[in-house]
Design a protein around this motif. Structure first.
Motif, PDB file in Angstrom:
ATOM      1  N   GLY A 268      42.185  24.891  24.437  1.00  0.00           N
ATOM      2  CA  GLY A 268      40.838  24.985  23.883  1.00  0.00           C
ATOM      3  C   GLY A 268      40.226  26.364  23.928  1.00  0.00           C
ATOM      4  N   ASN A 269      40.954  27.363  24.417  1.00  0.00           N
ATOM      5  CA  ASN A 269      40.426  28.727  24.516  1.00  0.00           C
ATOM      6  C   ASN A 269      41.047  29.645  23.460  1.00  0.00           C
ATOM      7  OD1 ASN A 269      38.706  28.255  26.712  1.00  0.00           O
ATOM      8  ND2 ASN A 269      40.357  28.546  28.187  1.00  0.00           N
ATOM      9  N   THR A 270      40.413  30.802  23.271  1.00  0.00           N
ATOM     10  CA  THR A 270      40.950  31.834  22.382  1.00  0.00           C
ATOM     11  C   THR A 270      41.823  32.773  23.209  1.00  0.00           C
ATOM     12  OG1 THR A 270      39.045  31.725  20.911  1.00  0.00           O
ATOM     13  CG2 THR A 270      40.369  33.731  20.825  1.00  0.00           C
ATOM     14  N   ILE A 271      43.076  32.928  22.803  1.00  0.00           N
ATOM     15  CA  ILE A 271      44.047  33.704  23.568  1.00  0.00           C
ATOM     16  C   ILE A 271      44.486  34.913  22.740  1.00  0.00           C
ATOM     17  CG2 ILE A 271      46.221  33.634  24.839  1.00  0.00           C
ATOM     18  CD1 ILE A 271      44.141  31.597  25.829  1.00  0.00           C
ATOM     19  N   LEU A 272      44.452  36.093  23.354  1.00  0.00           N
ATOM     20  CA  LEU A 272      44.934  37.320  22.723  1.00  0.00           C
ATOM     21  C   LEU A 272      46.204  37.771  23.434  1.00  0.00           C
ATOM     22  CD1 LEU A 272      44.776  39.924  20.972  1.00  0.00           C
ATOM     23  CD2 LEU A 272      43.230  40.862  22.712  1.00  0.00           C
ATOM     24  N   VAL A 273      47.262  38.004  22.661  1.00  0.00           N
ATOM     25  CA  VAL A 273      48.514  38.539  23.200  1.00  0.00           C
ATOM     26  C   VAL A 273      48.767  39.885  22.541  1.00  0.00           C
ATOM     27  CG1 VAL A 273      50.988  38.174  23.524  1.00  0.00           C
ATOM     28  CG2 VAL A 273      49.440  36.209  23.502  1.00  0.00           C
ATOM     29  N   THR A 274      48.777  40.955  23.338  1.00  0.00           N
ATOM     30  CA  THR A 274      49.138  42.262  22.789  1.00  0.00           C
ATOM     31  C   THR A 274      50.655  42.430  22.880  1.00  0.00           C
ATOM     32  OG1 THR A 274      49.020  43.515  24.861  1.00  0.00           O
ATOM     33  CG2 THR A 274      46.949  43.178  23.663  1.00  0.00           C
ATOM     34  N   GLY A 275      51.208  43.218  21.974  1.00  0.00           N
ATOM     35  CA  GLY A 275      52.666  43.319  21.922  1.00  0.00           C
ATOM     36  C   GLY A 275      53.282  41.989  21.544  1.00  0.00           C
ATOM     37  N   GLU A 338      36.868  46.684  18.403  1.00  0.00           N
ATOM     38  CA  GLU A 338      36.477  45.886  17.248  1.00  0.00           C
ATOM     39  C   GLU A 338      37.103  44.486  17.310  1.00  0.00           C
ATOM     40  OE1 GLU A 338      37.163  45.800  12.389  1.00  0.00           O
ATOM     41  OE2 GLU A 338      37.997  47.426  13.591  1.00  0.00           O
ATOM     42  N   VAL A 339      38.405  44.427  17.647  1.00  0.00           N
ATOM     43  CA  VAL A 339      39.095  43.133  17.760  1.00  0.00           C
ATOM     44  C   VAL A 339      38.442  42.264  18.818  1.00  0.00           C
ATOM     45  CG1 VAL A 339      41.260  42.026  18.441  1.00  0.00           C
ATOM     46  CG2 VAL A 339      41.304  44.000  16.905  1.00  0.00           C
ATOM     47  N   MET A 340      38.142  42.854  19.973  1.00  0.00           N
ATOM     48  CA  MET A 340      37.517  42.086  21.063  1.00  0.00           C
ATOM     49  C   MET A 340      36.132  41.591  20.657  1.00  0.00           C
ATOM     50  SD  MET A 340      39.405  41.935  23.920  1.00  0.00           S
ATOM     51  CE  MET A 340      40.795  42.767  24.714  1.00  0.00           C
ATOM     52  N   SER A 341      35.390  42.429  19.933  1.00  0.00           N
ATOM     53  CA  SER A 341      34.034  42.069  19.524  1.00  0.00           C
ATOM     54  C   SER A 341      34.038  40.921  18.525  1.00  0.00           C
ATOM     55  CB  SER A 341      33.350  43.291  18.901  1.00  0.00           C
ATOM     56  OG  SER A 341      32.102  42.945  18.332  1.00  0.00           O
ATOM     57  N   VAL A 342      34.963  40.973  17.545  1.00  0.00           N
ATOM     58  CA  VAL A 342      35.002  39.966  16.479  1.00  0.00           C
ATOM     59  C   VAL A 342      35.503  38.617  16.991  1.00  0.00           C
ATOM     60  CG1 VAL A 342      36.117  39.339  14.303  1.00  0.00           C
ATOM     61  CG2 VAL A 342      35.257  41.663  14.640  1.00  0.00           C
ATOM     62  N   HIS A 343      36.564  38.635  17.818  1.00  0.00           N
ATOM     63  CA  HIS A 343      37.233  37.384  18.176  1.00  0.00           C
ATOM     64  C   HIS A 343      36.865  36.847  19.563  1.00  0.00           C
ATOM     65  CE1 HIS A 343      39.716  37.508  14.590  1.00  0.00           C
ATOM     66  NE2 HIS A 343      39.972  38.781  14.834  1.00  0.00           N
ATOM     67  N   ALA A 344      36.302  37.689  20.438  1.00  0.00           N
ATOM     68  CA  ALA A 344      35.851  37.253  21.767  1.00  0.00           C
ATOM     69  C   ALA A 344      36.874  36.385  22.488  1.00  0.00           C
ATOM     70  CB  ALA A 344      34.520  36.516  21.652  1.00  0.00           C
ATOM     71  N   ALA A 379      41.907  46.930  28.582  1.00  0.00           N
ATOM     72  CA  ALA A 379      41.247  46.402  29.778  1.00  0.00           C
ATOM     73  C   ALA A 379      39.738  46.638  29.731  1.00  0.00           C
ATOM     74  CB  ALA A 379      41.850  47.055  31.022  1.00  0.00           C
ATOM     75  N   GLU A 380      39.308  47.814  29.309  1.00  0.00           N
ATOM     76  CA  GLU A 380      37.866  48.101  29.253  1.00  0.00           C
ATOM     77  C   GLU A 380      37.185  47.293  28.145  1.00  0.00           C
ATOM     78  OE1 GLU A 380      37.860  52.584  31.198  1.00  0.00           O
ATOM     79  OE2 GLU A 380      37.625  52.374  29.007  1.00  0.00           O
ATOM     80  N   ALA A 381      37.904  47.057  27.046  1.00  0.00           N
ATOM     81  CA  ALA A 381      37.346  46.190  26.008  1.00  0.00           C
ATOM     82  C   ALA A 381      37.207  44.760  26.519  1.00  0.00           C
ATOM     83  CB  ALA A 381      38.246  46.228  24.770  1.00  0.00           C
ATOM     84  N   ALA A 382      38.197  44.301  27.297  1.00  0.00           N
ATOM     85  CA  ALA A 382      38.128  42.962  27.888  1.00  0.00           C
ATOM     86  C   ALA A 382      36.934  42.841  28.830  1.00  0.00           C
ATOM     87  CB  ALA A 382      39.425  42.660  28.629  1.00  0.00           C
ATOM     88  N   ASP A 383      36.673  43.896  29.592  1.00  0.00           N
ATOM     89  CA  ASP A 383      35.540  43.919  30.506  1.00  0.00           C
ATOM     90  C   ASP A 383      34.223  43.858  29.733  1.00  0.00           C
ATOM     91  OD1 ASP A 383      33.813  44.422  32.724  1.00  0.00           O
ATOM     92  OD2 ASP A 383      33.896  46.572  32.268  1.00  0.00           O
ATOM     93  N   MET A 384      34.117  44.677  28.691  1.00  0.00           N
ATOM     94  CA  MET A 384      32.857  44.763  27.935  1.00  0.00           C
ATOM     95  C   MET A 384      32.518  43.454  27.235  1.00  0.00           C
ATOM     96  SD  MET A 384      31.652  47.470  24.986  1.00  0.00           S
ATOM     97  CE  MET A 384      31.230  48.703  26.221  1.00  0.00           C
ATOM     98  N   PHE A 385      33.534  42.758  26.706  1.00  0.00           N
ATOM     99  CA  PHE A 385      33.254  41.577  25.896  1.00  0.00           C
ATOM    100  C   PHE A 385      33.489  40.259  26.641  1.00  0.00           C
ATOM    101  CE2 PHE A 385      33.966  44.976  22.828  1.00  0.00           C
ATOM    102  CZ  PHE A 385      32.798  44.871  22.063  1.00  0.00           C
ATOM    103  N   GLY A 386      33.504  40.344  27.977  1.00  0.00           N
ATOM    104  CA  GLY A 386      33.445  39.142  28.799  1.00  0.00           C
ATOM    105  C   GLY A 386      34.675  38.260  28.798  1.00  0.00           C
ATOM    106  N   VAL A 387      35.859  38.878  28.699  1.00  0.00           N
ATOM    107  CA  VAL A 387      37.097  38.103  28.808  1.00  0.00           C
ATOM    108  C   VAL A 387      37.188  37.504  30.208  1.00  0.00           C
ATOM    109  CG1 VAL A 387      39.620  38.281  28.856  1.00  0.00           C
ATOM    110  CG2 VAL A 387      38.323  39.442  27.063  1.00  0.00           C
TER     111      VAL A 387
END
Length: 598
Positions: A268-275, A338-344, A379-387
């Motif tokens: 039920g959550n939004t998951i981001l996988v880099t690489g 931008e990705v972190m902001s749009v998709h949270a 990591a800093e984007a994750a911090d800013m957008f409340g991951v």
């Protein structure tokens, strides 16, 4: 044909029984024998249909079929005896007894003669390879039975091998238990065995490794019988063997997952996988998809690899899961934010990295930009957008690093450990050993060299590494995310380290060649490589497991201000300062280098 044959046997058997007992004298009422014969015929067919004797595949006949024949014949004989008593007040017990035996012999024999012909004559006309079966239990017995009765396979079982002393010299379906696993090389030679089948599906990895070491001493090809569950469910047949994989020879069983805790983190959550297009990243995506997240973000720099994993997941889960492919470079800070902001996203699995040790020795600036600056951006984007949770895929090479790649990974760990102290996001790292079959690993290299005819190049005869499978690595990342409380470094208990030269020998044998045919060449240790890898430094070790076979390393104090200063200079001067610091870490001269930089 069977009905006609049975009718002939039943009608004549009672007369044969009578004349067998009294060849020269007429002791019994001939009319009563005729009535008994008709009764036998009617009752036999009645009970034959009841026990479905005419709806059985007799080429597969066994104990169940014998019992059906015995029941039908016995009940028909009893019916004839009852008729004799009602008509004559007497029962011809001895005649009926002989008739019963004749029915058993002739009717049963007519059924089993076809199976005997099929097994012993038809199958013998096919050229088959001689096979040694390891395991005389239920799976091995099932396999031998299938091989002996089927004309569709090319194997003929000549002997069993089993370590149970009670089974030695026993015969199962005509095949002898000829010895124990230690006897495999001798049996293969004495019996001219061409194939070895491991028929113990529940065998542990350690036992498979032990048995395979004996098999590898022979010229026979080794295969493994599929799991009983897969056979029962119809996924595979008994004689659909699979090759012994390198993963089978790790010497340990795979780490199991805590499904409930992972489900709470992912479902039920939004998951981001880099690489997401890489070996580890793509497998993380496959595993995550099974837990039905709300949205899965596939972020990667290479469009081809992202396209492939995107299409694969859409084919499997497209109806139930929103999948969004994102082409982005983690070094592009604005794009990542931008990705972190749009998709949270709720959870980030950060698998994007440069990982090839010798290449990074030649390109330290690129290693720094991707592994350090890229990690800092995500990591800093994750911090800013409340991951909620951020999991960094690190490496055992980050322990006492002797190379650029390991040093950049250690600094990446420092970055997220520092952020964890200041952020609401739980930042954790997972340290891997070498991942079997991943891009750039030794397995694809060795396979290519074997296909080319050899030799296989190994750096040093004593070099060892810890190994894990790609699915295991991805599961550990997910388990770390579920266990995360913030600041931990998770490490998998990967058993004993494996000698690279032993891995090469096993892979050569698995490919159907001998070591002499392919050859092994020692090329020398490459730039930045260690002889032995470590998973935790001496001051990082927590002996207690937090989950079966998963450990947490202690947080080690470090001077992050120095690292932060160098990162800032790195951004200003295009990689020069921090790459020098990384090289300093790798060569354990950071004090001197930091002083010269300042």
């Amino acid at each position: 044909m069977l009905i006609l044959l049975d009718s002939l046997i039943v009608i004549t058997s009672i007369y044969v029984g009578y004349y067998t007992l009294h060849p020269y004298f007429n002791f019994y009422n001939f009319n009563l024998l005729t009535i008994s014969s008709i009764t036998l015929l009617a009752s036999h067919h009645l009970f034959a249909f009841k026990y479905r004797l005419y709806q059985r595949a007799w080429e597969y006949a066994s104990v169940g079929e014998v019992l059906g024949i015995v029941r039908a014949i016995t009940l028909s004989i009893i019916a004839a005896g009852v008729m004799q008593y009602l008509v004559n007040g007497n029962v011809y017990v001895r005649v009926l007894g002989i008739t019963w035996m004749l029915h058993i012999i002739l009717i049963g024999g007519s059924r089993f003669s076809w199976r005997m012909f099929r097994d012993n004559y038809m199958n013998s006309q096919i050229e088959k390879k001689r096979a040694l079966i390891i395991g005389a239990g239920s799976a091995g017995s099932m396999l031998v039975r299938q091989l002996k009765k089927s004309s569709d396979n090319d194997l003929y079982p000549v002997a069993f091998v089993d370590d149970d002393p009670k089974k030695q010299r026993l015969q199962i379906y005509g095949v002898t238990v000829a010895g124990k696993t230690i006897d495999i090389p001798k049996l293969v030679e004495d019996l001219n065995v061409e194939k070895i089948i491991i028929a113990i599906p529940s065998l542990s990895k350690k036992e498979i490794q032990r048995i395979y070491q004996e098999c590898s001493k022979t010229t026979a090809t080794t295969k493994i019988m599929p799991m009983i569950e897969d056979i029962v469910s119809g996924k595979v047949s008994v004689n659909q063997f699979r090759e012994v994989q390198v993963e089978d020879l790790l010497g340990r069983d795979p780490v199991q997952l805590d499904i409930d805790s992972i489900s709470k983190t992912v479902t039920g959550n939004t998951i981001l996988v880099t690489g997401a297009g890489g070996s580890i990243g793509s497998e993380i995506c496959r595993q995550v998809s099974k837990f039905k997240p709300k949205k899965l973000l596939l972020l990667g720099h290479g469009e081809n690899s992202i396209y492939q994993i995107d299409m694969e997941l859409r084919n499997k889960h497209g109806k139930d899961l929103e999948i969004i492919p994102i082409i982005a470079d983690i070094q592009d800070r604005d794009r990542i934010f931008e990705v972190m902001s749009v998709h949270a996203p709720d959870v980030v699995y950060h698998a994007a990295a440069h990982k090839h040790v010798p290449l990074m020795e030649y390109n330290p600036k690129e290693a720094v930009k991707n592994n350090v600056i890229g990690t800092k951006n995500v990591a800093e984007a994750a911090d800013m957008f409340g991951v909620s949770t951020f999991v960094l895929v690190s490496s055992d090479k980050a322990v006492n690093p002797t190379n650029v790649m390991g040093s950049t990974k250690r600094i990446a760990e420092m970055v997220i450990q520092k952020l964890d102290k200041e952020s609401q996001t739980n930042f954790v790292a997972v340290r891997f050993g070498n991942v079997l079959g991943s891009r750039g690993s030794v397995i694809p290299l060795f396979k290519n060299q074997i296909q080319a005819g050899g030799p296989v190049t190994v750096t040093h005869p004593d070099m060892t590494r810890y190994f894990m499978t790609i699915p295991e690595a991805s599961r550990l990342v997910m388990q770390a995310g579920a266990l995360a409380r913030g600041g931990e470094i998770f490490v998998l208990d990967m058993g004993e380290p494996v000698k690279i030269v032993d891995l090469a020998k096993n892979l050569i044998h698995l490919s159907g060649y001998t070591t002499e045919e392919i050859g092994i060449k020692f090329a020398g240790i490459r730039p930045g490589e260690k002889m032995y890898e470590e998973l935790l430094g001496e001051n990082e070790v927590h002996k207690k497991e937090v989950f079966p076979k998963i450990f947490i390393g202690k947080t080690v104090e470090f001077d992050y201000e120095r690292v932060a200063n160098l990162i800032e200079n790195h951004q200003s001067f295009d990689g020069g300062y921090l790459s020098k610091y990384v090289l300093g870490l790798a060569n354990k001269k950071e004090r001197m280098l930091v002083k010269s930089v300042n």
